[in-house]
Motif scaffolding. Sequence first.
Motif, PDB file in Angstrom:
ATOM      1  N   UNK A 179      -6.712  -1.096  15.508  1.00  8.33           N
ATOM      2  CA  UNK A 179      -8.031  -0.676  15.056  1.00  8.33           C
ATOM      3  C   UNK A 179      -9.114  -1.628  15.572  1.00  8.33           C
ATOM      4  N   UNK A 180      -8.860  -2.928  15.540  1.00  7.41           N
ATOM      5  CA  UNK A 180      -9.840  -3.895  16.030  1.00  7.41           C
ATOM      6  C   UNK A 180     -10.063  -3.741  17.529  1.00  7.41           C
ATOM      7  N   UNK A 181      -8.987  -3.445  18.262  1.00  6.18           N
ATOM      8  CA  UNK A 181      -9.143  -3.161  19.694  1.00  6.18           C
ATOM      9  C   UNK A 181     -10.025  -1.937  19.898  1.00  6.18           C
ATOM     10  N   UNK A 182      -9.827  -0.926  19.070  1.00  8.24           N
ATOM     11  CA  UNK A 182     -10.641   0.294  19.144  1.00  8.24           C
ATOM     12  C   UNK A 182     -12.121  -0.026  18.906  1.00  8.24           C
ATOM     13  N   UNK A 183     -12.403  -0.874  17.911  1.00  4.31           N
ATOM     14  CA  UNK A 183     -13.788  -1.217  17.599  1.00  4.31           C
ATOM     15  C   UNK A 183     -14.442  -1.996  18.738  1.00  4.31           C
ATOM     16  N   UNK A 184     -13.710  -2.952  19.284  1.00  5.44           N
ATOM     17  CA  UNK A 184     -14.293  -3.799  20.314  1.00  5.44           C
ATOM     18  C   UNK A 184     -14.368  -3.153  21.681  1.00  5.44           C
ATOM     19  N   UNK A 188       0.736  -7.415  -1.601  1.00  5.38           N
ATOM     20  CA  UNK A 188       1.019  -7.888  -2.964  1.00  5.38           C
ATOM     21  C   UNK A 188       1.529  -6.760  -3.851  1.00  5.38           C
ATOM     22  N   UNK A 189       1.269  -5.502  -3.447  1.00  2.74           N
ATOM     23  CA  UNK A 189       1.750  -4.346  -4.201  1.00  2.74           C
ATOM     24  C   UNK A 189       3.042  -3.791  -3.600  1.00  2.74           C
ATOM     25  N   UNK A 190       3.630  -4.553  -2.654  1.00  2.61           N
ATOM     26  CA  UNK A 190       4.904  -4.164  -2.066  1.00  2.61           C
ATOM     27  C   UNK A 190       4.804  -3.074  -1.020  1.00  2.61           C
ATOM     28  N   UNK A 191       3.632  -2.894  -0.415  1.00  4.26           N
ATOM     29  CA  UNK A 191       3.422  -1.830   0.566  1.00  4.26           C
ATOM     30  C   UNK A 191       3.402  -2.430   1.963  1.00  4.26           C
ATOM     31  N   UNK A 192       4.262  -1.928   2.834  1.00  2.00           N
ATOM     32  CA  UNK A 192       4.305  -2.407   4.213  1.00  2.00           C
ATOM     33  C   UNK A 192       4.282  -1.261   5.219  1.00  2.00           C
ATOM     34  N   UNK A 193       3.993  -0.062   4.740  1.00  2.00           N
ATOM     35  CA  UNK A 193       3.991   1.128   5.588  1.00  2.00           C
ATOM     36  C   UNK A 193       2.723   1.929   5.292  1.00  2.00           C
ATOM     37  N   UNK A 194       1.920   2.262   6.320  1.00  2.00           N
ATOM     38  CA  UNK A 194       0.679   3.008   6.089  1.00  2.00           C
ATOM     39  C   UNK A 194       0.876   4.312   5.329  1.00  2.00           C
ATOM     40  N   UNK A 195       2.013   4.965   5.524  1.00  2.00           N
ATOM     41  CA  UNK A 195       2.241   6.267   4.887  1.00  2.00           C
ATOM     42  C   UNK A 195       2.468   6.150   3.378  1.00  2.00           C
ATOM     43  N   UNK A 196       2.702   4.938   2.888  1.00  2.00           N
ATOM     44  CA  UNK A 196       2.954   4.747   1.462  1.00  2.00           C
ATOM     45  C   UNK A 196       1.686   4.439   0.675  1.00  2.00           C
ATOM     46  N   UNK A 237      -9.544   6.342   8.206  1.00  2.00           N
ATOM     47  CA  UNK A 237      -9.924   7.467   9.060  1.00  2.00           C
ATOM     48  C   UNK A 237      -9.319   7.341  10.442  1.00  2.00           C
ATOM     49  N   UNK A 238      -9.317   6.120  10.958  1.00  2.00           N
ATOM     50  CA  UNK A 238      -8.704   5.846  12.258  1.00  2.00           C
ATOM     51  C   UNK A 238      -7.210   6.150  12.214  1.00  2.00           C
ATOM     52  N   UNK A 239      -6.537   5.722  11.134  1.00  2.00           N
ATOM     53  CA  UNK A 239      -5.093   5.960  11.014  1.00  2.00           C
ATOM     54  C   UNK A 239      -4.779   7.453  10.985  1.00  2.00           C
ATOM     55  N   UNK A 240      -5.622   8.228  10.296  1.00  2.00           N
ATOM     56  CA  UNK A 240      -5.406   9.679  10.230  1.00  2.00           C
ATOM     57  C   UNK A 240      -5.600  10.315  11.605  1.00  2.00           C
ATOM     58  N   UNK A 241      -6.631   9.891  12.329  1.00  2.00           N
ATOM     59  CA  UNK A 241      -6.888  10.448  13.673  1.00  2.00           C
ATOM     60  C   UNK A 241      -5.769  10.101  14.642  1.00  2.00           C
ATOM     61  N   UNK A 242      -5.182   8.917  14.468  1.00  2.00           N
ATOM     62  CA  UNK A 242      -4.127   8.471  15.368  1.00  2.00           C
ATOM     63  C   UNK A 242      -2.752   8.999  14.966  1.00  2.00           C
ATOM     64  N   UNK A 243      -2.673   9.714  13.852  1.00  2.00           N
ATOM     65  CA  UNK A 243      -1.408  10.278  13.425  1.00  2.00           C
ATOM     66  C   UNK A 243      -0.492   9.312  12.717  1.00  2.00           C
ATOM     67  N   UNK A 244      -1.014   8.145  12.307  1.00  2.00           N
ATOM     68  CA  UNK A 244      -0.192   7.191  11.570  1.00  2.00           C
ATOM     69  C   UNK A 244       0.069   7.671  10.142  1.00  2.00           C
ATOM     70  N   UNK A 245      -0.876   8.443   9.609  1.00  2.00           N
ATOM     71  CA  UNK A 245      -0.760   9.004   8.258  1.00  2.00           C
ATOM     72  C   UNK A 245      -1.202  10.461   8.305  1.00  2.00           C
ATOM     73  N   UNK A 261     -10.922   8.686   1.922  1.00  2.00           N
ATOM     74  CA  UNK A 261     -12.063   9.525   2.296  1.00  2.00           C
ATOM     75  C   UNK A 261     -13.078   9.681   1.178  1.00  2.00           C
ATOM     76  N   UNK A 262     -12.603   9.746  -0.070  1.00  2.00           N
ATOM     77  CA  UNK A 262     -13.510   9.973  -1.200  1.00  2.00           C
ATOM     78  C   UNK A 262     -14.060   8.669  -1.771  1.00  2.00           C
ATOM     79  N   UNK A 263     -13.682   7.545  -1.184  1.00  2.00           N
ATOM     80  CA  UNK A 263     -14.127   6.254  -1.691  1.00  2.00           C
ATOM     81  C   UNK A 263     -15.565   5.993  -1.259  1.00  2.00           C
TER      82      UNK A 263
END
Length: 331
Positions: A31-36, A62-70, A110-118, A124-126
Amino acid sequence: MADGAARPPSHGNKPVSGPTAGRLGNWLEDYLDHLGVERGLSPNTVAAYRRDLTRYLRHLSSRGIDDPSRITTADVTSFEEELSRGDASHKALAPSSVGRAVVAVRMFHGFAAREGLVDHNVAAALHPPRAGKRLPKALGVDEVARLIDSIERQTPIGLRDAALFEVLYGTGARISEALSLDVDDLTRVLADPDGPLRVVGKGNKERVVPLGSYARSAVQAWLVRGRPALAERAREFTPALFLNTRGARLSRQSAWEALRTRARQAGITADIGPHSLRHSFATHLLDGGADIRVVQELLGHASVSTTQIYTEVTAQQLREVYSSSFPRAHD
């Protein structure tokens, strides 16, 4: 690139390590590469996104999440709540800082959704918290004059600071824009008494600003009597206009500290920020009758609505003068 593979640093920063390494860390680096690279954001802006999103990924870890889909909407919301109340390692952030981080997280997802990671953007509603409107802090005309005129001009550092402050106030440039200038940029301008200065702003957009006689004189003195002495200390050649004591390009933090130090020495008690002279430039132009569209162009604002906040500063000043000067303003 495979999950967990080593990645090179992006934009001069180290990749995420520790609890946010791995798949989430790789997602952040992409994502940072995309921004720059693709969006052309400045290194300072990319660094700000890195700070906010690194904290977000640590929150997820800290909530035990290591996968974007979770990641769920509840995880995102809990991060916003954490920013607002603070925790053991971070103090509570101001609403404006929380809002910046929330926007960063929403764009990140939003980037993750466009890239198909999730499958979809869970953020979106935040929406960022509504912050009170903060008016830019401008110095008075007499304070700007006292700030610059009080600088001794017998030393290279004094000549540098005088030239830097004259450029900042005389053009309305951001500190980062002024510090990115090279000697050649000013040599061409100084050769033409009416030549404008070209600065590169946000999004790599170039704009043209006038360079007044005070700034021209200060820059000329710096180039002739100040800069050569500092350039001799450099380990390698740099084309930078403004140098630090080691002969390298002056950093934004050092420039800001120089501004605050000089303000204290001049007896200025107003709260000084990195854009104080830029805000003063805009406010004084409007006070002098400049058209807001002209000020918009000089500042490099994409929308005039951004510039309009300075008209509120002027109106506020008028109210204060009226309140303190008119005999029947109060009972």
